[in-house]
Design a protein around this motif. Structure first.
Motif, PDB file in Angstrom:
ATOM      1  N   TRP A   1     -21.474 -61.172 -86.051  1.00  0.00           N
ATOM      2  CA  TRP A   1     -21.668 -60.764 -84.656  1.00  0.00           C
ATOM      3  C   TRP A   1     -21.329 -61.872 -83.671  1.00  0.00           C
ATOM      4  CZ3 TRP A   1     -21.358 -56.146 -83.110  1.00  0.00           C
ATOM      5  CH2 TRP A   1     -21.811 -55.087 -83.885  1.00  0.00           C
ATOM      6  N   GLN A   2     -21.493 -63.131 -84.076  1.00  0.00           N
ATOM      7  CA  GLN A   2     -21.138 -64.207 -83.156  1.00  0.00           C
ATOM      8  C   GLN A   2     -19.633 -64.337 -82.969  1.00  0.00           C
ATOM      9  OE1 GLN A   2     -22.750 -64.618 -86.059  1.00  0.00           O
ATOM     10  NE2 GLN A   2     -22.395 -66.637 -86.953  1.00  0.00           N
ATOM     11  N   ASP A   3     -18.846 -63.589 -83.767  1.00  0.00           N
ATOM     12  CA  ASP A   3     -17.396 -63.569 -83.598  1.00  0.00           C
ATOM     13  C   ASP A   3     -16.953 -62.506 -82.605  1.00  0.00           C
ATOM     14  OD1 ASP A   3     -17.185 -65.491 -85.672  1.00  0.00           O
ATOM     15  OD2 ASP A   3     -17.231 -63.900 -87.186  1.00  0.00           O
ATOM     16  N   VAL A   4     -17.923 -61.691 -82.137  1.00  0.00           N
ATOM     17  CA  VAL A   4     -17.606 -60.558 -81.272  1.00  0.00           C
ATOM     18  C   VAL A   4     -18.047 -60.862 -79.838  1.00  0.00           C
ATOM     19  CG1 VAL A   4     -17.972 -58.097 -80.862  1.00  0.00           C
ATOM     20  CG2 VAL A   4     -17.930 -58.985 -83.208  1.00  0.00           C
ATOM     21  N   ASN A   5     -17.113 -60.790 -78.903  1.00  0.00           N
ATOM     22  CA  ASN A   5     -17.420 -60.953 -77.486  1.00  0.00           C
ATOM     23  C   ASN A   5     -17.190 -59.612 -76.809  1.00  0.00           C
ATOM     24  OD1 ASN A   5     -17.402 -61.513 -74.695  1.00  0.00           O
ATOM     25  ND2 ASN A   5     -16.720 -63.611 -75.053  1.00  0.00           N
ATOM     26  N   LEU A   6     -18.277 -58.866 -76.593  1.00  0.00           N
ATOM     27  CA  LEU A   6     -18.164 -57.531 -76.020  1.00  0.00           C
ATOM     28  C   LEU A   6     -17.834 -57.568 -74.534  1.00  0.00           C
ATOM     29  CD1 LEU A   6     -21.093 -55.737 -77.888  1.00  0.00           C
ATOM     30  CD2 LEU A   6     -18.650 -55.311 -78.158  1.00  0.00           C
ATOM     31  N   GLU A   7     -18.216 -58.637 -73.852  1.00  0.00           N
ATOM     32  CA  GLU A   7     -17.907 -58.733 -72.431  1.00  0.00           C
ATOM     33  C   GLU A   7     -16.419 -58.968 -72.199  1.00  0.00           C
ATOM     34  OE1 GLU A   7     -20.340 -61.649 -70.582  1.00  0.00           O
ATOM     35  OE2 GLU A   7     -22.223 -60.591 -70.959  1.00  0.00           O
ATOM     36  N   GLU A   8     -15.859 -59.909 -72.942  1.00  0.00           N
ATOM     37  CA  GLU A   8     -14.429 -60.207 -72.813  1.00  0.00           C
ATOM     38  C   GLU A   8     -13.573 -59.295 -73.679  1.00  0.00           C
ATOM     39  OE1 GLU A   8     -13.190 -62.336 -70.710  1.00  0.00           O
ATOM     40  OE2 GLU A   8     -15.145 -63.070 -70.013  1.00  0.00           O
ATOM     41  N   GLN A   9     -14.230 -58.513 -74.554  1.00  0.00           N
ATOM     42  CA  GLN A   9     -13.548 -57.604 -75.482  1.00  0.00           C
ATOM     43  C   GLN A   9     -12.509 -58.337 -76.328  1.00  0.00           C
ATOM     44  OE1 GLN A   9     -14.078 -53.433 -72.932  1.00  0.00           O
ATOM     45  NE2 GLN A   9     -12.120 -53.918 -73.865  1.00  0.00           N
ATOM     46  N   CYS A  10     -13.015 -59.293 -77.101  1.00  0.00           N
ATOM     47  CA  CYS A  10     -12.140 -60.026 -78.018  1.00  0.00           C
ATOM     48  C   CYS A  10     -12.926 -60.422 -79.270  1.00  0.00           C
ATOM     49  CB  CYS A  10     -11.538 -61.258 -77.345  1.00  0.00           C
ATOM     50  SG  CYS A  10     -12.729 -62.509 -76.850  1.00  0.00           S
ATOM     51  N   LEU A  11     -12.196 -60.629 -80.363  1.00  0.00           N
ATOM     52  CA  LEU A  11     -12.765 -61.058 -81.633  1.00  0.00           C
ATOM     53  C   LEU A  11     -12.208 -62.424 -81.982  1.00  0.00           C
ATOM     54  CD1 LEU A  11     -12.100 -57.780 -83.660  1.00  0.00           C
ATOM     55  CD2 LEU A  11     -14.265 -58.427 -82.582  1.00  0.00           C
ATOM     56  N   THR A  12     -13.048 -63.278 -82.564  1.00  0.00           N
ATOM     57  CA  THR A  12     -12.588 -64.560 -83.096  1.00  0.00           C
ATOM     58  C   THR A  12     -12.505 -64.426 -84.614  1.00  0.00           C
ATOM     59  OG1 THR A  12     -13.658 -65.768 -81.296  1.00  0.00           O
ATOM     60  CG2 THR A  12     -13.024 -67.033 -83.240  1.00  0.00           C
ATOM     61  N   ILE A  13     -11.297 -64.495 -85.132  1.00  0.00           N
ATOM     62  CA  ILE A  13     -11.078 -64.308 -86.564  1.00  0.00           C
ATOM     63  C   ILE A  13     -11.137 -65.665 -87.244  1.00  0.00           C
ATOM     64  CG2 ILE A  13      -9.617 -63.236 -88.303  1.00  0.00           C
ATOM     65  CD1 ILE A  13     -10.640 -61.392 -86.026  1.00  0.00           C
ATOM     66  N   ARG A  14     -12.219 -65.926 -87.984  1.00  0.00           N
ATOM     67  CA  ARG A  14     -12.448 -67.231 -88.603  1.00  0.00           C
ATOM     68  C   ARG A  14     -12.346 -67.197 -90.127  1.00  0.00           C
ATOM     69  NH1 ARG A  14     -15.389 -69.813 -84.383  1.00  0.00           N
ATOM     70  NH2 ARG A  14     -16.419 -68.303 -83.019  1.00  0.00           N
TER      71      ARG A  14
END
Length: 293
Positions: free
Chosen positions: A189-202
């Motif tokens: 869930w910390q990879d998900v930014n719902l406000e900016e609507q982007c995912l960080t793929i780690r």
């Protein structure tokens, strides 16, 4: 072991062909290694195609870099094949898979097998056809991969609703964000930014066939990247998050988050809950302890 198998795998090194080397390498190293199932199948497919070309019948002791370079030039630019057919050149990623197979199998032939004394693939230069310039191209994307048609996606979701509901969320993420399924399953869930609507793929999850277990590791290209997503996936993720929080409150101590632990140089760094596995854990709990009406 019968005579055929003995001759196949204990042949004198001077009689071994490239095709036979590929078979030996596949059995002794490729299938028993730590590569993902997808990569193994990709390499096995490349082996099958290489063995259709006359170069596979050439003995190791006679193969030269010139033979291999001519083979790769034919793959890259197309032309007349030995069977007389005219074919176009293959994509970059397809050619790279052929190169990886031959690089590793020839290295294997040098050591530990000692069939040959040097790797002729080290002198090969991969050449590619010049494509039209695409201002929006992404070098990290796999070539020639197209999204499945919308109707196929909808049929898949309908099937999973009856067969395996926990699998729906990673499929939705993969479809709407253009991720590999292992990357979608590896999201926290910390990879998900719902406000900016982007995912960080780690990270990515893959199945290790040799150890029969799922492994969490880096992405295919070992890079961290940011992927934007639209309103549809944003709504899906918001609903999934709300549902998990509601279930956690209702089930209390019966609700278990599924954790992974990142380890680097034997030093533990972070601990995070995986979105999909947390959802899957809840499905197991609700079957055992159903909510009262």
């Amino acid at each position: 072991m019968d005579d055929y198998e003995s001759k196949k795998f204990i042949a004198k090194s001077e009689n071994i062909t490239i095709g036979e080397l590929l078979d030996i390498w596949a059995e002794e190293e490729l299938k028993t290694g730590t590569l993902s199932n997808g990569t193994v199948q990709n390499y096995l497919g490349a082996i099958t195609n290489i063995k259709k070309h006359p170069i596979s019948e050439r003995k190791l002791k006679n193969v030269t870099s010139e033979h291999l370079q001519a083979f790769f030039d034919l793959l890259s630019f197309g032309g007349t094949y030995p069977d007389g057919s005219e074919r176009k050149g293959y994509s970059k990623d397809y050619i790279r898979s052929f190169s990886a197979v031959l690089q590793q199998s020839f290295r294997f032939a040098v050591s530990p097998k000692q069939y040959i004394t040097f790797n002729p693939m080290q002198y090969i230069k991969l050449k590619y056809q010049t494509d039209e310039v695409d201002l929006f191209s992404d070098d990290d994307m796999d070539g020639d991969i197209q999204p499945i048609p919308r109707e196929d996606y909808e049929r898949l979701i309908e099937f999973l609703q009856n067969y395996n509901p926990p699998a729906i969320l990673p499929i939705q993420i993969a479809y709407y964000a253009g991720l590999r399924i292992g990357e979608a399953c590896g999201l926290a869930w910390q990879d998900v930014n719902l406000e900016e609507q982007c995912l960080t793929i780690r990270r990515s999850i893959r199945y290790d066939g040799s150890r029969h277990k799922n492994i969490i590791g880096p992405t295919k290209r070992k890079k961290v990247r940011i992927v934007d997503f639209g309103d549809t996936l944003a709504e899906i993720l918001r609903n999934a998050r709300k549902e998990q929080l509601k279930n956690r409150m209702q089930y209390g101590e019966l609700y278990h988050k599924n954790y992974y632990r990142e380890v680097k140089d034997k030093t533990e760094f972070t601990m995070s809950s995986i979105i999909w596995t947390e959802q899957r854990m809840f499905q197991k709990i609700i079957r055992k302890y159903p909510l009262s009406a």
